[in-house]
Design a protein around this motif. Structure first.
Motif, PDB file in Angstrom:
ATOM      1  N   LYS A 429       0.521  -1.075   0.341  1.00 15.68           N
ATOM      2  CA  LYS A 429       0.245  -0.632   0.116  1.00 15.68           C
ATOM      3  C   LYS A 429       1.307   1.015   0.313  1.00 15.68           C
ATOM      4  N   GLU A 431      -0.018   4.317   1.092  1.00 16.06           N
ATOM      5  CA  GLU A 431      -0.010   5.243   2.585  1.00 16.06           C
ATOM      6  C   GLU A 431       0.654   3.925   3.229  1.00 16.06           C
ATOM      7  N   GLY A 432       1.764   5.496   4.474  1.00 16.25           N
ATOM      8  CA  GLY A 432       2.497   4.472   5.694  1.00 16.25           C
ATOM      9  C   GLY A 432       3.623   3.869   5.204  1.00 16.25           C
ATOM     10  N   ARG A 433       3.669   3.974   3.908  1.00 15.50           N
ATOM     11  CA  ARG A 433       4.947   3.386   3.674  1.00 15.50           C
ATOM     12  C   ARG A 433       6.524   3.720   3.808  1.00 15.50           C
ATOM     13  N   TYR A 434       5.791   5.690   4.252  1.00 14.95           N
ATOM     14  CA  TYR A 434       6.964   6.423   4.755  1.00 14.95           C
ATOM     15  C   TYR A 434       7.342   6.090   6.443  1.00 14.95           C
ATOM     16  N   GLU A 435       6.608   5.259   6.848  1.00 12.62           N
ATOM     17  CA  GLU A 435       6.305   5.972   8.674  1.00 12.62           C
ATOM     18  C   GLU A 435       7.851   4.344   9.051  1.00 12.62           C
ATOM     19  N   ASN A 437       9.365   2.085  11.599  1.00 15.91           N
ATOM     20  CA  ASN A 437       8.547   1.021  12.794  1.00 15.91           C
ATOM     21  C   ASN A 437       9.540   1.171  14.383  1.00 15.91           C
TER      22      ASN A 437
END
Lengths: 442, 444
Positions: A429, A431-435, A437
């Motif tokens: 996805k 969205e959120g791929r730059y978050e 961990n």
């Protein structure tokens, strides 16, 4: 030796195959020696014999050198002694090789007359494939394809434990041999345009120039198909495929430049500059080249639509300057000639406008990323060392941050050399791929 | 301005410095006698094997330290005076501190073997050890003997093999890494060690190291009397905290520098973390030494908070670790001990190539998973940790294993083979979930 030792298997003895490998190297050297001999013109009398002897010994020699590795020990990451070997650590051998290849490119682009006798020995092959005599570009294409295919075998042997690398390497070998060499030549044999289906604007910039438009449109049905193929690949397939898979679908699976870098260039990938400075230079240069070719393309179209009336000679100068500086000097002479000194992706990283376009899409609208695995990174630096694009992968991995970089070509070597299973190339996805961990507090 | 002085520029000390800088403007100085700039100790082996240069081993470029106002002092701390808050350096200089962090790491063990100080005998921990190893193997070595079957031992064996030096590997226990690995995993690694042509000798202890006329090693004698001619001996029987420089100080030491769960020593404003710290535990339990890269880093993150005024306890959370044995990667999550403990049961699957295996230890009654070892397969840290926290049972782990898989694309799937082994061993009919289909993986 020791009677009390309780183990049941015996220590495995490995064969010393260095003798066989030396025979392989000798064969390759013999091939090059014959090549020099043939420069005298003697080979013109017996071109078939000489081309079989020259290319045969180079190809067989490469295999004889590479295949014994299968028996030398278990499969795995074996970058042993790379930084001690003169050829792969910018030593004297590397400089000799670099200057030799660079010089070859200079001759090829600007003084092909000095390569005349070499070109002639390829006439039999050229006639067989395309129905006409060989040119300097046929000579180049032959060398190039042999390098991709046979160094591709080496790459597959080296990474035989890694299916991603095997399939990806087989892919670049297939596209170079088929679409980069056989098909364009066979098309010529059928009096069709010599067209490369795997190169598009802006890498193959002239495919969207007015003169290509005229040339292809006047070549009948197949020519019209070719022009539209190029346009569709540039404007539709490129963004769509890059959205789903990242720029790797092209740069490390299809592209011929990438194919050479991933095969012939693999021994040099560790030489890329990882500094922040290099990254800054890279961004200016690659986007500068993209701007240059975009402006050039617009100008040549403006000029052609006004019948050359308004811009006069300007558009010609633009396209000639681009062709000399970028098309020849950068992508060829520097791009490949400097492999042994600056690493295998100099052109792809600093110059290729196609990579620039793919990179922008990858950075902002793509499902691709390299994921880092929790807190398992030990900052050893194998990933950064072996990143041919000079990305400091470790800087991301040790922060628990996904790697989403415009330049990443998705070769997957960082994940392969990681000793702790930290990196994985993934599509997911957007969205959120730059978050980040949660395992590492940045 | 508060002056924070950190002794030691390994991962622990450097993590403290970086995180303090993010949270505070205090003056930060790092002192190290090893190298001026921080490098990854984990990459020492790769430098010797020619995979990397020293430049590649540094996680931060040299300008990083000045930019972040972290002062680097290349010197050795010979004395710590906590009354006057002063450090004496070998160069004769003195440095005053307001807060002191001791992160001096480990040194390798020598257990008093006769001949342990001969030329050509060494362990491997520091940059200097690596330089010495280069020197010790510069002249022809017909055979090297490695003493101690742990992680550094197998790394050293791999290093020597790349220089075409034959290796004999002495392991005291009946299996490789016997204190940690269960029998099946130890056997798998043993097979792989032998496959690499290493002369592995289990149940074998070093007796004595013999010198030649120049005081260099010429052979070792094992405790059962076997003499093995060799020109290099690697001492890899573990490491212990590097705390000798504190002998005359008021900082309390045991095996390491004694700290509480906040990583505070007995002296105010003096802290310790990483390999050199010994974390006190409640009465009756053995104090903890945590000599891992990960724990050093996690402790550094916590200690930086405490130093900048937010006193924070160090909790290590669900255990994890990883290693690589020659070509086989290893990960572990939760608790797996060499032998099953009371009330524990195990599930084990091994691929027929003997290079992939999975061990799950679970509670005998509830089947809740306690820990797992995995070889040759990469698993997702976050997923494994989540399942362990949620106290998932064995069947749940095996059924959903594909969700935890972190192998590269196109790799062979092991999930059903694992489930089949479970079904055979436990008389069940479990079906493992499979990888997403082609279209699901593109659009999902």
């Amino acid at each position: 030796m020791n009677a009390t030792t309780p183990y049941f298997e015996e220590t495995h003895e490995h064969k010393d195959l260095s003798g066989v490998k030396k025979i392989g190297l000798a064969l390759v050297s013999l091939g090059f020696l014959l090549l020099f001999v043939s420069a005298s013109g003697i080979a013109k009398e017996q071109p078939t014999l000489f081309s079989i002897l020259i290319f045969g010994s180079i190809m067989v020699g490469t295999l004889v050198y590479v295949l014994p590795q299968l028996k030398e020990g278990p499969a795995g990451i074996k970058n042993n002694n790379i930084f001690f070997d003169s050829m792969t650590s910018k030593g004297a051998a590397a400089w000799v090789a670099g200057i030799f290849i660079t010089g070859f490119y200079v001759l090829l682009y600007w003084f092909p007359q000095y390569l005349e006798n070499w070109i002639r020995i390829l006439d039999p092959l050229s006639f067989a494939l395309s129905g006409g005599p060989a040119s300097q570009w046929f000579l180049y294409g032959t060398f190039y394809t042999i390098a991709v295919v046979f160094m591709g075998v080496r790459m597959i042997v080296k990474y035989r434990h890694n299916r991603y690398q095997i399939i990806r390497t087989a892919s670049v070998m297939f596209f170079q041999l088929g679409f980069g060499f056989l098909i364009p030549n066979i098309l010529k044999a059928f009096n069709q345009p010599e067209f490369y289906f795997t190169y598009f604007w802006p890498l193959k910039y002239d495919y969207l120039f007015p003169n290509s438009f005229e040339w292809l449109m006047s070549s009948g049905g197949i020519g019209i198909f070719m022009f539209f193929w190029g346009a569709v690949m540039t404007f539709i397939a490129t963004p769509v495929l890059t959205y789903f898979f990242g720029k790797r679908w092209y740069c490390s699976w299809v592209c011929g430049c990438g194919g050479l870098a991933e095969t012939l260039g693999d021994p040099y990938r560790q030489l890329s500059d990882k500094s922040l400075k290099a990254w800054q230079i890279e961004r200016w240069m690659i986007h500068g080249v993209l701007a240059f070719i975009t402006v050039t393309t617009i100008i040549v179209w403006l000029n052609s639509s006004f019948g050359g009336g308004i811009l006069g000679d300007l558009s010609n100068q633009f396209s000639q300057t681009y062709g000399f500086l970028i098309g020849a000097a950068f992508s060829g002479v520097i791009g490949v000639g400097f492999y042994p000194i600056m690493g295998s992706r100099v052109w792809c990283r600093f110059g290729c406008p196609m990579a620039a376009v793919l990179g922008i899409i990858q950075k902002f609208w793509s499902r691709f990323r390299i994921t880092t695995n929790g807190g398992q990174c030990i900052s050893c630096g194998n990933c950064s060392t072996y990143c041919e694009m000079g990305i400091d992968v470790r800087a991301y991995a040790q922060r628990g941050q996904n790697i989403i970089r415009a330049s990443c070509v998705g070769c997957g070597i960082c994940a392969a050399v990681c000793p702790r299973g930290v990196l994985k190339l993934e599509n997911g996805k957007v969205e959120g791929r730059y978050e980040l961990n949660d395992y590492v507090k940045v | 301005m508060t002056h924070l002085v950190i002794v030691g520029n390994g991962i622990s000390g450097v993590t403290v410095a970086r995180h303090v800088r993010k949270r505070s403007d205090m003056k930060i100085t790092i002192i190290s006698a090893e190298t001026k700039h921080f490098f990854s100790r984990t990459a020492l082996m790769y430098a010797y094997m020619g995979h990397m240069k020293f430049e590649n081993m540094k996680p931060y470029e040299d300008w990083f330290w000045e930019k972040n106002r972290i002062e680097l002092v290349f010197d050795f701390v010979s004395k710590v005076d906590t009354d006057s808050k002063k450090l004496s350096l070998k160069s004769g200089k003195e440095i005053s501190y307001d807060k002191l962090v001791l992160a001096t790491g480990s040194k390798y063990n020598k257990f008093g073997w006769p001949g342990q100080d001969l030329d050509g005998v060494q362990g491997l921990f520091s940059w200097q050890d690596l330089e010495l190893m280069e020197k010790n193997t510069a002249n022809p070595v017909n055979r090297a003997v490695i003493v101690g079957g742990g992680l550094i031992g197998i790394e050293m064996a791999e290093m020597l093999l790349t220089r075409k030096i034959p290796v004999t590997f002495l392991v005291r226990e009946s299996r490789y890494w016997g204190g940690i690995l269960p029998l099946e995993e130890g056997t798998l690694v043993k097979r792989h060690i032998l496959e690499h042509g290493i002369d592995l000798r289990l149940n074998t202890e070093l007796g004595e190291i013999l010198p030649d006329e120049n005081g260099r090693v010429r052979a070792v004698i094992t405790k059962d009397g076997t003499e093995i001619p060799c020109q290099f001996v690697g001492l890899t029987a573990g490491v212990s905290p590097n705390v000798k420089f504190l002998e005359d100080s008021k900082v309390e030491t045991g095996r390491g520098i004694l700290v509480n769960d906040y990583l505070e020593t007995n002296v105010p404003d003096v802290y310790s973390l990483g390999d050199c710290a010994e974390i006190k535990t409640p009465e009756g339990e053995r104090n903890r030494l945590e000599q891992l890269w990960y724990t050093g880093r996690m402790q550094g993150e916590v200690l930086a908070k405490t130093i900048t005024g937010e006193r924070t306890i160090y909790e290590r959370g669900i255990w994890f670790n990883s290693a690589k044995f020659l070509d086989i990667e290893y990960q572990t999550y939760g608790q797996v001990f060499g032998e099953l403990r009371e009330g524990e049961a195990k599930f084990y699957w091994e691929h027929e190539d003997h290079k992939h295996c999975l061990k799950v230890v679970f509670d005998e009654k509830s089947h809740v998973v306690i820990g797992l070892n995995v070889f040759g397969i990469r698993l997702r840290h976050d997923v494994c940790e989540k399942w362990l926290k949620e106290q998932r049972n064995l069947e749940y782990f095996l059924e959903n294993l594909v969700e935890a898989n972190f192998d590269p694309e196109f790799y062979e799937s092991f999930e059903q083979s694992v489930a089949d082994a479970y079904n055979t061993q436990f008389g069940k009919t479990l079906k493992a979930k499979t990888k997403k289909g082609f279209f699901a993986s593109i659009f999902g």
